[in-house]
Design an enzyme around this catalytic site. Structure first.
Site, PDB file in Angstrom:
ATOM      1  N   SER A 286      -6.314 -33.391 -22.344  1.00 53.90           N
ATOM      2  CA  SER A 286      -4.920 -31.961 -21.509  1.00 53.90           C
ATOM      3  C   SER A 286      -5.546 -31.205 -22.145  1.00 53.90           C
ATOM      4  CB  SER A 286      -4.107 -32.857 -22.486  1.00 53.90           C
ATOM      5  OG  SER A 286      -3.884 -33.955 -21.794  1.00 53.90           O
TER       6      SER A 286
ATOM      7  N   ALA B 197     -13.066 -33.864 -19.513  1.00 49.62           N
ATOM      8  CA  ALA B 197     -11.859 -35.170 -19.494  1.00 49.62           C
ATOM      9  C   ALA B 197     -10.893 -34.890 -18.374  1.00 49.62           C
ATOM     10  CB  ALA B 197     -11.661 -35.304 -21.325  1.00 49.62           C
ATOM     11  N   HIS B 198     -10.001 -36.148 -18.996  1.00 50.89           N
ATOM     12  CA  HIS B 198      -8.632 -36.339 -18.221  1.00 50.89           C
ATOM     13  C   HIS B 198      -7.709 -35.757 -18.779  1.00 50.89           C
ATOM     14  CE1 HIS B 198      -7.024 -39.199 -21.312  1.00 50.89           C
ATOM     15  NE2 HIS B 198      -7.463 -39.247 -22.066  1.00 50.89           N
ATOM     16  N   ASN B 199      -6.937 -35.161 -16.950  1.00 44.18           N
ATOM     17  CA  ASN B 199      -5.746 -33.974 -17.382  1.00 44.18           C
ATOM     18  C   ASN B 199      -6.263 -32.446 -17.867  1.00 44.18           C
ATOM     19  OD1 ASN B 199      -4.395 -36.580 -18.010  1.00 44.18           O
ATOM     20  ND2 ASN B 199      -2.799 -35.848 -16.718  1.00 44.18           N
TER      21      ASN B 199
END
Lengths: 341, 341, 341
Positions: B260, B240-242
């Site tokens: 994250s 996923a993102h980050n």
């Protein structure tokens, strides 16, 4: 495409009851029947819908007894469900009757394509690929060197098949499937990093296999990853290197089979199941959804559940107790209190 | 490609024993040896197969002592396994030696492509993309604006890379991988619906990373989703993102890392593992397949299992009791009966 | 693209504090601020970073009180977070402003394409497809016969949509998504093999839906698989035939919904969740990651966890006991010993 009740009755060897000239162009369920569609009625539980459906034609069993007048035209046949399924099949094959090579496509010079074949635009057929009769390869596919695809197989749009793989006859491979990517093999080195183990085997898919969208089947390290005839894989399934899946085994969506596992014949594997590497699963084994198989299953026809899984009957009993655990703790505390007095 | 035993011995700096003119064109395992192939024998457990194999050439260790005559030609080397792996590597690099730009492809005007590069047909290279030396991008790929791909990296057929991403050197990205899609970020609104949070970061993949088929790596909301050097991701993994994944961490198929999360170096994560967002996993942590990580893991080198996961040793003990729960209930009931009398 | 603080303040209706001529070309988080970028400060926890950030511009709330001098130019606005999000949106729409038809692409003769539409190279638009205004279809997509895509929808590179599907307005479909593949329906035959049940329904996706990379949505057997307006699906999600997902429901990555399940409105479903076929989930239900839903959930707004799942509150209590099971066994053994004396 529009068909009259008379024409459909002729195909299905059935008898028309009502207006034979009424036409339909689509299918619907009898309980959601719409104007312009044909439905079927096989299960008596649904009998009531025949009096209210908006379908224009309903296929029914010969022996159906009506309690009052109905508005759709009926086609009476020996087996309404089978007749309906036959119509669906005819419809589907009419719809998917494409032939010829669309441009632009990329076909290596040494590849011979029979006139019965369909190759969609933006599809790439590499050197020494062999393609059987009536094969359909939809747009945006990539078929790498030396791969073979046998008669009547359909490869939907966007499938990628790496080199040297073999796809049987009468298979359906859905969009986004990747066949023959490298197995996940890395040899650990002293400094914590990894050296890739070359993956030079291939994937063999036998006849009558169906593979769901975005499923991935890795090539063997050496030798072959094998999907035996009649296997059905749902969407987003992962099949690792050197796995073998036995005849007519069915695997639901998002399940994963780790390297070198050998699955028996006619197994039924639920969704999101994980099977570790190097195990053997006996024939006709059933595995409940989300289970994790950490060891071989040797007895034919057994049913497993849990992560890690054990026999479903025992698992269910443990599960009942698991739900009651807070209650059981109270019971134990009460006992303790009692014997301390 | 066909090679004589003499030629292969020369490459491997080994000694031929038997007919040096025998030729092979493929590889096989010694226990499944086929005519026309070369095998290796390193593990003494497999010694018996050297007397029955149909392989024409077998690479063996210098010190192997034969008990009777064998039919294949032998090549004696210092380390049979390593010599075999070297041959596989040479074979693979010969096989994947494509160069040049196939047509039709789409390459934006301002993109410079070195002569050493391969771009397959139907691949799209957008504006301001930078491509290093010896990069191979197979057919049907899409590389969006401002993306950079460094030397010697292979992008297999059908990979899609969104804009502004950076792919390191010596990486292998398998078919169907999606890099840089929008992170899953939506701000809840008063009326139950959601407003998209723009995802304007990118993905950075460092050197020596391998990414399995149909894996997805989302771009950061702001900043970068980072895959450090030496990471190996299997098929159908979700990043996923980050997220940041530390050097040399290995993640098996169908695992998912939520937004994250920060994974340490040299971790080993089994298949179908889930890791929630915003946690930190220490270096060298191992996570068993199908586990769910709901909290940060702070101690280096620990091993986790379960969903939600805890220390594998404790988990295994609880699991043993779980299996025996129906028995334990009987035990408790017996105690209760006894003390009531 | 490079913008001055003065220009951005004008767009955001804010006040400049510091050098209005300073320029930025990218965004960053204030705590990771880089030269040439703009950040925002909304949460007071981050106030300290305003004194050390390297961002050249920071958007701050009007009422922010500084304790000492800062180096970035400030833009003071009513709501710093919203102003920043607005800038991101403007940036994104500038970036994705493509129009026109790239060549080579394949567009069937009877398809009308509005001037506002973007069709990328190597994209295939089949017969009788309808495409609304401002639709963007990136390279390497395949849109089959009779499919409809409404206004302002973006179809990213490599999406495959089978025939007869309907995609609403203002949707975003990410790369590698497969819409309308055959449902997984096979009728068992006497000899252990299966006969395919034709899948002749379609997929209907309503307005404002976002679908993550490599997600798969199967067509209905008959009728429609329906994704209601405002639904957000993450990457690698599986939606089986005849499923219906209610308005504004959000489903995280790698979850799977089996055939004919009906999910309510405004549900929140975690990652790697499995939902069996034919169940109904009430509105506003929340399901924890990795849970397995084996039965219908009838009560609105309830929260479930576990595989199989039950109420999260009860599940958590059972889980606590599960972790203590080895200890509890000791307790029971001690009791047994005591009462035997």
């Amino acid at each position: 495409m529009e068909f009259t009740a008379n024409y459909l009755a002729q195909i299905l060897n059935g008898d028309v009851e009502g207006d034979g000239k009424v036409t339909v162009s689509d299918f619907s369920k009898i309980e959601e029947g719409k104007s312009g569609t044909i439905s079927f009625l096989a299960n008596p539980i649904y009998n009531k819908y025949i009096y209210s459906t908006s379908s224009n034609i309903v296929i029914v069993n010969k022996n159906l007894v009506l309690e009052k007048k109905v508005s759709p035209t009926l086609i009476r046949v020996d087996n309404a469900y089978e007749a309906f399924a036959e119509l669906l099949n005819i419809y589907n094959s009419l719809k998917n009757s494409k032939q010829g090579i669309e441009q632009p496509s990329f076909i290596a010079e040494d590849v011979r394509i029979d006139d019965s074949v369909y190759i969609g635009a933006f599809t790439y057929i590499a050197k020494n690929v062999k393609i059987g009769k009536n094969v359909k390869i939809y747009p945006n596919c990539y078929i790498a060197e030396n791969t073979e695809i046998k008669d009547n197989t359909t490869i939907n749009s966007g499938v990628k098949i790496y080199s040297d793989c073999k796809i049987g006859a009468n298979c359906t491979v859905h969009s986004g499937v990747i066949i023959g990517g490298d197995g996940f093999g890395f040899a650990p080195q002293k400094n914590n990093d990894y050296k890739k183990v070359p993956q030079i085997g291939n994937v063999i898919i036998e006849d009558n296999v169906e593979i769901g969208a975005n499923t991935t089947i890795d090539r063997a390290t050496i030798g072959s990853t094998i999907i035996r005839k009649g296997v059905k894989l749902d969407n987003l399934v992962q099949v690792a290197h050197n796995v073998e899946i036995g005849e007519n085994t069915v695997i639901a969506a998002q399940s994963g089979i780790a390297g070198s596992a050998k699955i028996g014949k006619a197994c039924m594997i639920g969704g999101q199941v994980g099977i570790v590497g190097h195990v053997t699963i006996a024939d006709e084994v059933k595995i409940a959804a989300q289970s994790g198989i950490a060891k071989s299953i040797k007895q034919k026809g057994t049913v497993y559940q849990g992560s890690p899984a054990f026999g479903i009957f025992d698992y269910q009993k443990s599960l009942v107790v698991f739900k009651n655990l807070p209650q059981i703790i109270k019971q134990i505390d009460a006992i303790e209190k009692k014997i301390q007095n």
